[in-house]
Every structure is written in structure tokens, then in C-alpha cells.
Design a protein around this motif. Structure first.
Motif, short mmCIF file in Angstrom:
data_model
loop_
_atom_site.label_atom_id
_atom_site.label_comp_id
_atom_site.label_asym_id
_atom_site.label_seq_id
_atom_site.Cartn_x
_atom_site.Cartn_y
_atom_site.Cartn_z
N ALA A 43 0.83 -1.20 0.00
CA ALA A 43 0.00 0.00 0.00
C ALA A 43 0.87 1.25 0.00
O ALA A 43 0.56 2.23 -0.69
N VAL A 44 1.96 1.22 0.75
CA VAL A 44 2.83 2.39 0.82
C VAL A 44 3.46 2.66 -0.53
O VAL A 44 3.42 3.79 -1.05
N SER A 47 0.78 3.70 -3.25
CA SER A 47 0.19 5.04 -3.06
C SER A 47 1.19 6.11 -3.45
O SER A 47 0.83 7.14 -4.04
N HIS A 83 13.62 2.05 4.93
CA HIS A 83 14.74 1.43 5.62
C HIS A 83 14.37 0.07 6.21
O HIS A 83 15.09 -0.91 6.08
N HIS A 84 13.19 0.03 6.84
CA HIS A 84 12.81 -1.12 7.65
C HIS A 84 12.20 -2.21 6.77
O HIS A 84 11.00 -2.28 6.60
N THR A 89 17.96 -4.33 4.41
CA THR A 89 17.36 -3.05 4.81
C THR A 89 17.68 -1.98 3.77
O THR A 89 18.53 -2.19 2.88
N PRO A 133 5.19 8.83 8.55
CA PRO A 133 4.88 9.23 7.17
C PRO A 133 5.50 10.59 6.83
O PRO A 133 5.39 11.54 7.60
N HIS B 216 4.54 0.78 14.13
CA HIS B 216 5.06 0.46 12.80
C HIS B 216 3.95 0.04 11.85
O HIS B 216 3.87 0.51 10.73
N ASN B 219 1.48 2.83 10.93
CA ASN B 219 2.15 3.85 10.13
C ASN B 219 2.02 3.58 8.63
O ASN B 219 1.95 4.52 7.84
N GLN B 220 1.96 2.31 8.26
CA GLN B 220 1.93 1.97 6.83
C GLN B 220 0.64 2.45 6.16
O GLN B 220 0.72 3.23 5.22
N THR B 223 0.49 6.23 6.07
CA THR B 223 1.35 6.79 5.01
C THR B 223 0.65 6.71 3.66
O THR B 223 0.62 7.68 2.89
N ALA B 224 0.07 5.52 3.41
CA ALA B 224 -0.61 5.34 2.12
C ALA B 224 -1.78 6.32 1.98
O ALA B 224 -1.95 6.96 0.93
N GLN B 254 -7.33 1.22 3.01
CA GLN B 254 -6.28 1.45 4.00
C GLN B 254 -6.87 1.83 5.37
O GLN B 254 -6.30 1.50 6.41
N ARG B 257 -7.81 -1.34 6.84
CA ARG B 257 -6.60 -2.03 7.30
C ARG B 257 -6.19 -1.49 8.67
O ARG B 257 -5.83 -2.25 9.57
N ARG B 293 9.37 -9.61 14.44
CA ARG B 293 10.16 -8.96 13.38
C ARG B 293 9.67 -7.55 13.13
O ARG B 293 10.46 -6.63 12.95
N SER B 294 8.32 -7.40 13.14
CA SER B 294 7.80 -6.08 12.79
C SER B 294 8.08 -5.07 13.90
O SER B 294 8.01 -3.87 13.68
N LEU B 296 10.98 -5.03 15.40
CA LEU B 296 12.43 -4.85 15.43
C LEU B 296 12.85 -3.78 14.45
O LEU B 296 12.23 -3.60 13.42
N ARG B 297 13.91 -3.12 14.78
CA ARG B 297 14.50 -2.20 13.81
C ARG B 297 15.24 -3.04 12.78
O ARG B 297 15.43 -4.23 12.94
N GLY B 298 15.73 -2.41 11.76
CA GLY B 298 16.35 -3.13 10.66
C GLY B 298 17.47 -4.08 11.05
O GLY B 298 17.62 -5.15 10.46
N ASP B 299 18.22 -3.73 12.09
CA ASP B 299 19.40 -4.54 12.40
C ASP B 299 19.09 -5.56 13.49
O ASP B 299 19.82 -5.70 14.46
#
Lengths: 148, 433
Positions: A43-44, A47, A83-84, A89, A133, B216, B219-220, B223-224, B254, B257, B293-294, B296-299
Motif C-alpha cells: 500500500a505504501v 500510493s 529502511h525497515h 534493509t 509518514p 510500525h 504507520n503503513q 502513510t498510504a 487502508q 486495514r 520482526r515487525s 524490530l528495527r532493521g538490524d
């Protein structure tokens, strides 16, 4: 390669359904380089592509860093990068691109721009880091600066 | 009700054990002993054999059984439970020392008075009910109610009331054993308070953990929606209604969602009953890992899942087991924060007696010795900001599943938390409706 499979699945599931249905008169026909969007959230990315296309940019979406690398894009104007993401990443993809000599403008978008992410982004010559966002203004500033 | 003459008097409500038995019609003998419920064939009778005997306790005048009567009287007098006798009109004729202590009235104040003296005004009708049952020869067992002390204070009591029979089997009155519930109630209230407090803290901790992933996830779609809104504004300006409609439809998707995410979080946090179903362990674990996982940060660390194909299903409350997994994974990940290699493995294997063992192994520094023995106690933690309720809550959940939770040293360094749940024994998973 598992990442490719993920991409295919996402594309099959979300690609046609989310691809903007703007044609002909809806679009402003300008020949210009493509904006690549890499985000694991369908979706991100869709959009964002929709918005950029309404404004008149060419945009292409990718569900993962691996999918983007595999596509070996020509006419790439700039890159908007989440990034995530699992597997690779945004920062890792940027590192790969910079190591490979690609100096295209990169915008990194992250849910929480921690100091370490911002510092690493600066090292990699990432042009801009925005918190998700991101505002329309910030996004379009980056794109129009990169595309001009 | 049994009414054999040589009966026993099982004092359920009493501390144990006052057995009153009549051996002969004239020579009555009282003896103390263990009064227990007997099987149907045994001589069980909820009757005090004779009013005469009770009279004897307080008004000793019979000579033949005087010694035994005195012994019984001593037992009755020293009982911790109040023992009272009243006639069929409710007038008290016996009142032991515990009754004096419990209600604040002395025997001389109460004997000859109606027992309703100790009834709160709004419970007066209970006396008619009790006397009605007694008149029919029935017993009232462990009847929990409120009585009023001489000083006006209300007390919670449990009363067992039995008919008193004379030598001819005629009902002449009622004996009443009253136990004070104040201590028990206070104790139970305290336990309930502590449990509620723990549960509340558990929910708070979980909430804190879930908030990260919530932010997190929500936010998706937001954002959309923002992107589509920006596009809409431009499309409206150019009069492109077809494009606006497309954008609106997607915004609606959305928004839905977003609600679904919030609904899911609400379900996760909500207090709910335990629901045991046969579940596919790989699904259960994958979902918990995805949630982890969702957040967690990227690392994040390397996360591996390995499910033993020999026992792929278990009978569990999925959400609760996922809470345990989530807690254990988070513990592992936090323990590995400053480690050069960070590997978390969630694995299952079939264990003895039809159980399945689920393990969460980290490559962290291991558990400090001073913590190890108190690991599952509440409020024990190695984390500077932790509450220390996570593992004790996990243990509670695992015990509810008939399993156990323990920690081992990981062979390659770090810690393995293991817990067992009941395997499905080949039964298929229940498909969610």
C-alpha cells in the motif's frame, strides 16, 4: 532466491490491483527518468507511485531490495527507499549501490530515524532521511530536485 | 436425611472432628473422634442424638454418663467454631465460648433469647427458612451469610445447622456450628488483589511491547492514505473525478486495514478465557516471529524457526502460547543486544508423554547465577527498565497448558528457554471459522 519469490508473490497479489489506472489524458506525458520506490509494504509503495504519477513523474515499485537489484533499471532518476525491510534493509541496499559506484540521489524513509541510522545514511551519501509518514512537501522537494 | 439413632455427626463446617454418638438409649455416651463423611452403607447421620445430651452439657444433672458428658462439654467449649443449639421456635438453649467470642454475647445473655438477636435486619427471613428445613429433618450445610455482633459489626460466617432428635427420633431443635469467615475472606481478597495487580502489570508490559509493533504497522496505511490524499487534492483541482474515485477506494481499503490492526492489538491485550484448540505449531510460531520482526528495527538478530515434523501440532491456546513466545524472544533479543553474534532460534521437538517441547535459544551472555534460582519469581529482572513479571506470567500460562517452563545453558553460549505443551497426538488442526 527467497527474496525474489517474495517479490513475485507480492507482485501477483498486489501489483495489478494497486497499479494506478491513470491513462492518456490523466497523465502528463513527459519523457523523464524513472523514480524507483522500494518498500515491502504494497500500500505504501503503490500510493507513492500513484501520487508521483498524478504529479507527472514516471515511477516503478519494488517489494524488496533484491527485486530492485534484479531489475537492473535503466533511466533511473532517483530512489525512494524504505529502511525497515526484511532480508535487506534500506541502508544495506544503499551501501550495495554506493559500493557498486551508483551515485543516484537516494531518499531514505524510516519509521524511527535513530541517530545511528542518520549517521550511517550520511556516510553513505544518502541525500535525505525522512520520518514515515513523510509530508508531501518533503517528498516532492526531493523528487523534483533529483529529477531536474 | 439419614436419621439413624446411633448416628455420627460429621461437622463439615467445624475444624474437623466432633463425633457425637449415642450408643444406648439410656446410657448416652459422648466421645470425640474423627468425624468423616461415610459411604452410603456406613452409618451417617447428621443428627445430634438427643436434646437431653445437649442439655447435659450445660446443665449437668445426669449422673450415669457424667464423666463422658464433661469430656464432651470440654470439647464443645474449647472448639474454635461457635456451637449453638436452639429449639424449634428458634430460642437459644446452648451457646459455647467460641460463640461468645464470635458474636460478643455471653451464654447467659443469649440462652432463652431468640437466635434472631444476631441476625441483621435484612436477613431475618433466613431464620424461617432454616427452621423450616430443620422441621423437615433436613440439614443446612455450610450456609454462608452475614450475622451481627453485639457491637453492631457485621461478620461473614458459614453455618451448618442440623436437627436435634430426641430418643424417639423426634426433632426437638437444631444444633448450629458457625465458622468465622473473616480471615478466610480477607486472605482471599488479598490473593485476588495480588493476582489482579499482576495481571494488570502483565497487560501493561505486553502493551508496551505491542505498542512498538503497533506504531510500525499503523504507520503503513496512514502513510498510504496521506499519499492518496495528496494525489486527490491535485486530481480534484484538475477535475479528474475518475482518478479521485480510484484514490478514494484505496483510502477506504487502508482505513479498513488500520481498523483491523487496532482490532488485532485490542484482541491481544484483552483479558480473555483460555481456548484450547489443536493448532499447527509452525503457524503459531511464524505469526509470533512475524510480530516480533515487525517490532524490530532493521538490524535485528538472525531469527530461525525449526518445527519438528514428528509432532507438528499441539493442543494449546494459541494467543497465550504466542504471548509466551513473544516474551521469550524479546528476552533473548534484549540479552543479545551487545553481543557480536546475535542468533535466535525457535524450535520444537516431540517430548515424553505426548508433550511437545518448544525452545527459544539465544546467543546472549547467559543468565547470571544470582538471578538463576529466582528466574521465575515476579519482580526479578536483569533489565534496567524491566518489571520482572514476564517470565512469571509465562510460567503461569505454561502451567495452565499442563506443561513446564525452564531454562538451560545453550551449548554454544547463551540461554535456551524451554517449555512443554500437550501434543495433538495426530489430530488435525482446528480450522478457524
Amino acid at each position: 532466491m527467497p527474496a525474489c519469490r517474495t517479490h513475485e508473490i507480492c507482485w501477483v497479489m498486489f501489483g495489478p490491483a494497486f497499479a494506478p489506472s491513470l491513462k492518456g489524458s490523466d497523465m502528463i506525458e513527459v519523457k523523464q527518468p524513472t523514480v524507483a520506490i522500494v518498500d515491502d509494504d504494497a500500500a505504501v509503495r503503490d500510493s507513492l507511485r500513484f501520487l508521483l504519477e498524478v504529479i507527472g513523474h514516471q515511477a516503478e515499485t519494488f517489494a524488496s531490495a533484491a527485486a530492485f537489484l534484479k531489475a537492473e533499471m535503466q533511466w533511473l532518476g532517483c530512489l525512494i527507499l524504505d529502511h525497515h525491510m526484511p532480508d535487506m534493509t534500506g541502508l544495506e541496499l544503499a551501501e550495495r549501490l554506493r559500493t557498486g559506484g551508483a551515485n543516484i540521489p537516494i531518499l531514505l524513509i524510516t519509521g524511527s530515524p535513530s541517530p545511528s541510522i542518520v549517521a550511517r545514511a550520511a556516510e553513505l551519501g544518502i541525500d535525505k532521511v525522512l520520518e514515515k509518514p513523510a509530508t508531501e512537501e518533503d517528498l516532492l522537494d526531493f523528487v523534483s530536485a533529483a529529477q531536474s | 436425611m439419614h436419621r439413624n439413632k446411633g448416628g455420627l455427626f460429621p461437622t463439615d463446617a467445624g475444624i474437623n472432628t466432633l463425633t457425637i454418638a449415642k450408643t444406648r438409649r439410656k446410657a448416652q455416651r459422648w466421645s470425640s473422634g474423627i468425624g468423616r463423611r461415610r459411604g452410603p452403607g456406613a452409618s451417617v447421620a447428621a443428627t445430634v442424638p438427643a436434646q437431653v445430651s445437649l442439655d447435659n452439657i450445660w446443665k449437668p444433672s445426669v449422673t450415669s454418663a457424667q464423666v463422658s458428658d464433661h469430656r464432651l462439654a470440654a470439647i464443645v467449649e474449647s472448639s474454635d467454631d461457635a456451637i449453638i443449639a436452639k429449639d424449634l421456635s428458634g430460642v437459644v438453649f446452648a451457646w459455647n465460648r467460641a460463640a461468645e467470642r464470635l458474636f460478643g454475647y455471653t451464654a447467659s445473655e443469649m440462652i432463652g433469647q431468640p437466635l434472631t438477636v444476631i441476625f441483621p435486619p435484612d436477613r431475618m427471613e433466613e431464620e424461617a427458612f432454616i427452621l423450616g428445613r430443620i422441621a423437615r429433618g433436613d440439614k443446612v450445610e455450610r450456609y454462608e451469610t452475614t450475622r451481627r455482633r453485639k457491637d453492631g459489626r457485621m461478620i461473614r460466617v458459614s453455618a451448618t445447622v442440623s436437627p436435634i432428635l430426641d430418643g424417639n427420633g423426634r426433632i426437638t431443635g437444631a444444633s448450629k456450628i458457625v465458622r468465622d469467615l473473616t480471615d478466610r475472606d480477607a486472605h482471599e481478597t488479598r490473593i485476588q488483589d495480588i493476582q489482579a495487580e499482576l495481571a494488570h502489570m502483565q497487560r501493561l508490559t505486553e502493551l508496551g511491547q505491542v505498542v512498538t509493533s503497533l506504531v510500525h504497522e499503523v504507520n503503513q496505511p496512514i502513510t498510504a492514505i496521506k499519499n492518496y490524499l495528496s494525489a486527490c487534492r491535485r486530481l480534484v483541482a484538475t477535475g479528474n473525478l475518475k482518478g479521485v474515485r480510484t484514490a478514494l477506494d484505496r483510502m477506504e481499503d487502508q482505513a479498513k486495514r488500520t481498523s483491523e490492526i487496532i482490532e488485532r492489538i485490542r484482541d491481544f491485550v484483552k483479558k480473555r478465557d483460555v481456548e484450547m484448540h489443536v493448532e499447527n505449531l509452525s503457524h503459531v510460531i511464524d505469526e509470533a516471529v512475524a510480530l516480533m520482526r515487525s517490532s524490530l528495527r532493521g538490524d535485528g538478530p538472525t531469527l530461525t524457526v525449526r518445527v519438528d515434523p514428528a509432532e507438528p501440532r499441539a493442543e494449546i491456546d494459541k494467543i497465550q502460547v504466542q504471548q509466551v513466545l513473544f516474551n521469550l524472544m524479546r528476552n533473548g533479543i534484549e540479552a543479545m543486544q551487545d553481543q557480536p553474534t546475535r542468533e535466535l532460534m525457535v524450535a520444537t521437538k516431540s517430548a515424553q508423554a505426548g508433550m511437545v517441547e518448544i525452545s527459544v535459544a539465544d546467543s546472549g551472555p547467559g543468565i547470571p547465577d544470582d538471578i538463576r534460582s529466582r528466574l521465575f519469581q515476579p519482580f526479578v529482572t536483569t533489565k534496567p527498565t524491566g518489571m520482572g513479571v514476564g517470565l512469571s506470567v509465562c510460567q503461569g500460562i505454561v502451567q495452565l497448558h499442563g506443561g513446564r517452563l525452564w531454562a538451560d545453558d545453550n551449548a554454544g553460549g547463551g540461554t535456551v528457554f524451554r517449555f512443554t505443551v500437550r501434543g495433538a497426538g495426530g489430530r488435525p488442526a482446528v480450522v478457524a471459522p
